[in-house]
Design an enzyme around this catalytic site. Structure first.
Site, mmCIF file in Angstrom:
data_model
loop_
_atom_site.group_PDB
_atom_site.id
_atom_site.type_symbol
_atom_site.label_atom_id
_atom_site.label_comp_id
_atom_site.label_asym_id
_atom_site.label_seq_id
_atom_site.Cartn_x
_atom_site.Cartn_y
_atom_site.Cartn_z
ATOM 1 C CG HIS A 18 26.768 66.953 -27.945
ATOM 2 N ND1 HIS A 18 27.536 68.047 -27.629
ATOM 3 C CD2 HIS A 18 27.439 65.878 -27.451
ATOM 4 C CE1 HIS A 18 28.607 67.662 -26.954
ATOM 5 N NE2 HIS A 18 28.578 66.340 -26.847
ATOM 6 C CD GLU B 82 29.753 62.215 -21.031
ATOM 7 O OE1 GLU B 82 29.730 61.327 -21.902
ATOM 8 O OE2 GLU B 82 30.457 63.248 -21.124
ATOM 9 C CG HIS C 191 26.167 63.982 -21.822
ATOM 10 N ND1 HIS C 191 25.724 63.092 -22.783
ATOM 11 C CD2 HIS C 191 27.405 64.382 -22.202
ATOM 12 C CE1 HIS C 191 26.658 62.955 -23.705
ATOM 13 N NE2 HIS C 191 27.680 63.735 -23.380
ATOM 14 C CG ASP D 57 28.184 62.443 -27.349
ATOM 15 O OD1 ASP D 57 29.212 63.013 -27.744
ATOM 16 O OD2 ASP D 57 28.050 62.060 -26.174
#
Length: 452
Positions: free
Chosen positions: A69, A245, A279, A330
């Site tokens: 990610h 998230e 997440h 991320d």
């Protein structure tokens, strides 16, 4: 490509609880053709002359790491969002300022440098959750996939593989408020137009796969979720989605739809074996069971989740429910999958005040084979015959790793300890230096271009 041989001082082989000493690895045309442990096998050991044509890999050799990610342009935010209080939502405003300044050329430069930093960290494949599609006012470029093409080219130049997770992003809130400001460049109008644009992108070379993403339940209306899921299903492509998230996301979804985000996604065919929820920091117990029962994977991003004060996800409960865990950097507050992996264990310790939730081999799997599978590369992530020749060698003689047994690498090493990286049989990093990109210089130049 001709055949190549490497002699690993230690290599972590599939289904082993800890690394094996003195392993000869052979490859041809980018694929591993033989893996031979030498010590104790009645064959010559690492130091003898007959193995002189093999490239020595001192230290611990791992399969290539997979960053499942990524938002490449977030790399420009590192160190720029920490000066005051706030939460995810205040951080997001700063992120939008950077998003508004990018064009295909500046995005190529920034992503190339960020992906090269990933290569230095031992990452051989990245999943780019890509929603920065159009011009600043939402008008498509002459090539509607110019920004995606820039990412594919950036990965090629950095020497790593890419799964471009083309992201459907249509609304600003769960109840359907329209995109405004910098968000306008994320949207395609509706899911059918998103699908038409995504279908038109055909990357060059074999280093890029195209998958799909639902940005979140905030960003895709419920009645359009099935369009995105069907697009991915017909192509056998990976499908990713930001899930739970933030508690605010859960609350808004319940208020509008009367159910959790996970339940809403399941009801519209989004969850399943080809899907990865990113997440999953705030799922209910029923959500955890649902993710496991549907075969949905979860990508944890601990360094971002702590940077944004998101919270600690229920990693052990997810694993016990049968959920395959992968890892992502991320927002790139840190690009270091060793740190992401050990945070999975250490965050569980903080929550439970107990040690020993994940064995080292489980952390290895999350960082390697599970991550590659989550990105659609099921022939990568293991040092095994037939798999891609991705090899990451970590020093065992640095100030951080000296005296550490090889099995302890995920609790001691950092990205700075990566000495050698081979991707599809080609050397990309040697002696801790990228062979194609001056990473610090290019990062500095690219970030200055979009932040000053």
């Amino acid at each position: 490509m001709t055949g190549t041989r490497w002699l690993a001082e230690y290599a972590w082989l599939p289904d082993r609880a800890e690394p094996t000493a003195d392993v000869l690895i052979e490859a041809e045309d980018g694929r591993i053709t033989a893996v031979t442990p030498l010590t104790g096998a009645g064959t010559p050991t690492a130091g003898v002359e007959v193995l002189g044509d093999a490239t020595r890999l001192p230290g611990l050799t791992l399969p290539g790491l997979a960053n499942a990610h990524s938002h490449a342009f977030h790399r420009a935010l590192r160190g720029r969002t920490h000066g005051g209080r706030g939460d995810f939502w205040t951080w997001r405003n700063v992120m939008y300022e950077v998003a508004a300044r990018l064009d295909p050329d500046s995005y190529l430069a920034l992503a190339r440098a960020a992906y090269a930093e990933m290569a230095l960290a031992g990452i051989t494949c990245v999943g780019e959750f890509h929603y920065l599609h159009h011009g600043p006012d939402g008008t498509p470029y002459a090539d509607p996939n110019a920004m995606g093409a820039a990412l594919a080219e950036a990965a090629a130049q950095a020497g790593i593989r890419l799964t471009l997770l083309d992201t459907c992003y249509l609304t600003a809130t769960v109840d359907g408020e329209p995109l405004t400001g910098p968000q306008r460049r994320f949207g395609d109008g509706d899911a059918l137009r998103w699908a038409d644009r995504a279908s038109a992108f055909t990357p060059h070379g074999g280093h890029t796969l195209v998958g799909a993403a639902v940005h979140s339940v905030r960003a895709v209306p419920a009645e359009q979720l099935a369009t995105v899921a069907g697009w991915a299903d017909r192509r056998g492509a990976p499908l990713h989605v930001h899930l739970s998230e933030q508690p605010a996301e859960n609350d808004a979804c319940r208020a509008v739809h009367g159910r959790t985000p996970a339940r809403l996604l399941a009801d519209h065919g989004v969850l399943g074996p080809g899907t990865v929820a990113v997440h999953a920091t705030h799922p209910t117990s029923a959500d955890v069971t649902l993710l496991g029962d549907t075969g949905t994977g979860v990508c944890l991003c601990p360094t971002t989740e702590r940077d944004l004060a998101d919270g600690i996800g229920p990693a052990r409960r997810l694993a016990e429910a049968g959920v395959a865990l992968s890892l992502g950097s991320d927002s790139h507050a840190v690009i270091d999958l060793f740190e992401e992996a050990r945070a999975v264990e250490l965050d569980e310790r903080l929550r439970t005040r107990r040690r020993g939730h994940f064995a080292p081999a489980e952390l290895l799997a999350a960082a390697t084979v599970a991550g590659h599978a989550a990105l659609g590369w099921r022939d990568a992530g293991r040092i095994a015959v037939g798999d891609r020749a991705d090899l990451v060698t970590v020093r065992l003689d640095s100030a951080r790793t000296a005296g550490v047994p090889p099995v302890g690498a995920f609790f001691a090493a950092t990205a700075a300890d990566v000495a050698s990286v081979v991707v599809d049989g080609r050397q990309v990093v040697a002696d801790g230096r990228h062979l194609r990109v001056d990473v610090p210089r290019e990062l500095r130049t690219a970030i200055e271009a979009v932040t000053r």
